[in-house]
Design an enzyme around this catalytic site. Structure first.
Site, mmCIF file in Angstrom:
data_model
loop_
_atom_site.group_PDB
_atom_site.id
_atom_site.type_symbol
_atom_site.label_atom_id
_atom_site.label_comp_id
_atom_site.label_asym_id
_atom_site.label_seq_id
_atom_site.Cartn_x
_atom_site.Cartn_y
_atom_site.Cartn_z
ATOM 1 N N ASN A 129 -5.372 10.725 13.860
ATOM 2 C CA ASN A 129 -6.208 10.080 12.851
ATOM 3 C C ASN A 129 -7.697 10.282 13.140
ATOM 4 O OD1 ASN A 129 -3.692 7.648 12.745
ATOM 5 N ND2 ASN A 129 -4.267 8.861 10.991
ATOM 6 N N GLY B 112 3.614 0.991 2.797
ATOM 7 C CA GLY B 112 4.481 -0.164 2.500
ATOM 8 C C GLY B 112 5.416 0.133 1.342
ATOM 9 N N GLY C 198 0.850 -1.188 0.000
ATOM 10 C CA GLY C 198 0.000 0.000 0.000
ATOM 11 C C GLY C 198 0.886 1.239 0.000
ATOM 12 N N ALA C 199 0.295 2.378 0.338
ATOM 13 C CA ALA C 199 1.037 3.641 0.285
ATOM 14 C C ALA C 199 2.263 3.603 1.202
ATOM 15 C CB ALA C 199 0.105 4.795 0.668
ATOM 16 N N LYS D 116 -3.677 -2.949 6.150
ATOM 17 C CA LYS D 116 -4.789 -2.331 6.873
ATOM 18 C C LYS D 116 -5.039 -3.122 8.156
ATOM 19 C CE LYS D 116 -5.664 0.804 3.845
ATOM 20 N NZ LYS D 116 -5.418 2.211 4.171
ATOM 21 N N LYS E 5 -1.143 9.198 18.288
ATOM 22 C CA LYS E 5 -1.361 9.099 16.836
ATOM 23 C C LYS E 5 -2.836 8.830 16.553
ATOM 24 C CE LYS E 5 -0.607 8.777 12.435
ATOM 25 N NZ LYS E 5 -0.304 7.684 11.569
HETATM 26 O O1 KPL Z 1 -1.833 8.904 9.177
HETATM 27 C C1 KPL Z 1 -2.333 9.626 8.348
HETATM 28 C C2 KPL Z 1 -3.293 8.983 7.414
HETATM 29 O O2 KPL Z 1 -3.540 9.471 6.313
HETATM 30 O O3 KPL Z 1 -3.813 7.926 7.812
HETATM 31 C C3 KPL Z 1 -2.095 11.104 8.360
HETATM 32 C C4 KPL Z 1 -0.987 11.429 9.348
HETATM 33 C C5 KPL Z 1 -3.368 11.790 8.751
HETATM 34 C C6 KPL Z 1 -1.576 11.644 7.058
HETATM 35 O O4 KPL Z 1 -2.533 11.720 6.067
#
Ligand code: KPL
Length: 309
Positions: free
Chosen positions: A189, A12, A9-10, A77, A185
């Protein structure tokens, strides 16, 4: 060191591309054979804040091609963690560390049910990155990666991970308080992802409107209340200011949840706002904004296949 990143994914792809700048043996493990072949042929293309470049990558869908690994990094995910780690068991022996760099709360626990908690390292990353196509990423915002263990110990393996990441250009440090980090974190999110996905806005746009700023602050404040009751020590003095700072630092980024919604894919809402709602219920703390965000995103997921009447 043999390092295996699970999930192209992005995050990874970006990690594998950066880590391949090190002298270590880097692998990407995909569950999809066809996609693995495409990425194997094309390499990973990175564009954005670190310039435009290409990384040739070892990638496979068959764990037997890799053998035992020193480090396995889980980037799938959160709802796929269990399946991915069970499949990756052949990579893991007594010398392997497993690092999760996923969003949300619960992944360290899920992985520790499959392999010994001793081997598990938690982590958060604030890299702003979008998967634009198979094996192609747009790196929109640099952000720190922090790793830590549930038992607070700092091990030789963690120092080695920090060294490899930093040498590869991924700013990384170690923390003794992984729970505090994961919750901190989570708040970021919880403030950004669902709102951005519902309104289809880049992260930076969320702080441009009074309405989104207000809702973002309320969602985060509810999360702070839950975290405080759980005696979690948040790492930011002012989490509300931090969420806005992350919006600024990753302004151009399409958050991971909006990337999922655009592709009609399941999101990680249950591991983000869902955690705040469920833990709030258990503790008798009301979380109305998170509950609305959770239910709206779940409705979007449930209605992907429906057309407007
Ligand atoms: O963790 C992120 C996500 O997109 O899930 C952030 C830090 C919000 C960056 O987009």
């Amino acid at each position: 060191m043999k390092v295996v990143v699970i999930g192209p994914g992005a995050i990874g792809c970006l990690l594998a591309a950066f880590l391949s700048k090190s002298k270590e043996e880097i692998w990407l493990l995909d569950k999809n054979k066809e996609r693995a072949q495409i990425i194997g042929r094309q390499g990973i293309r990175v564009e954005g804040v670190a310039g435009n470049w290409q990384a040739d990558i070892r990638i496979t869908a068959d764990v037997n091609d890799i053998g035992k690994a020193d480090l396995v990094i889980v980037t799938v995910k959160s709802y796929d963690t269990k399946e991915a780690v069970i499949k990756a068991k052949a990579l893991i022996d007594e010398n392997t560390s497993v690092l999760t760099l996923q969003n949300g709360i619960g992944n360290v626990e899920i992985i520790s049910e499959i392999i010994s908690v001793e081997k598990v390292i938690g982590g958060v990353t604030n890299l702003g990155v979008t998967l634009t196509d198979t094996g192609r990423v747009r790196f929109a915002g640099r952000g720190e990666t922090v790793i830590g263990r549930l038992d607070s110990r700092i091990t030789v393996e963690m120092r080695k991970i920090r060294e490899i990441f930093n040498k590869s250009g991924l700013q990384t440090r170690i923390s003794r308080d992984i729970k505090g980090l994961l919750w901190s974190k989570l708040l970021i999110n919880a403030g950004i992802n669902a709102l951005a996905s519902l309104l289809r806005l880049n992260n930076g746009r969320l702080i441009e409107f009074e309405g989104t700023r207000k809702l973002m602050r309320e969602a985060v404040t509810e999360g702070i209340r839950v975290a405080k009751r759980k005696r979690i020590k948040l790492v930011f003095d002012d989490p509300l200011a931090k969420v806005e700072a992350v919006c600024e630092a990753t302004a151009a980024n399409v958050c991971s949840m909006l990337q999922d919604v655009r592709k009609n894919k399941r999101t990680e809402i249950e591991f983000i706002n869902g955690v705040i709602v469920r833990q709030g219920q258990e503790l008798g703390i009301s979380t109305p904004v998170n509950s609305v965000l959770l239910n709206l995103i779940k409705t979007i997921e449930a209605s992907y296949s429906l057309s407007v009447k």
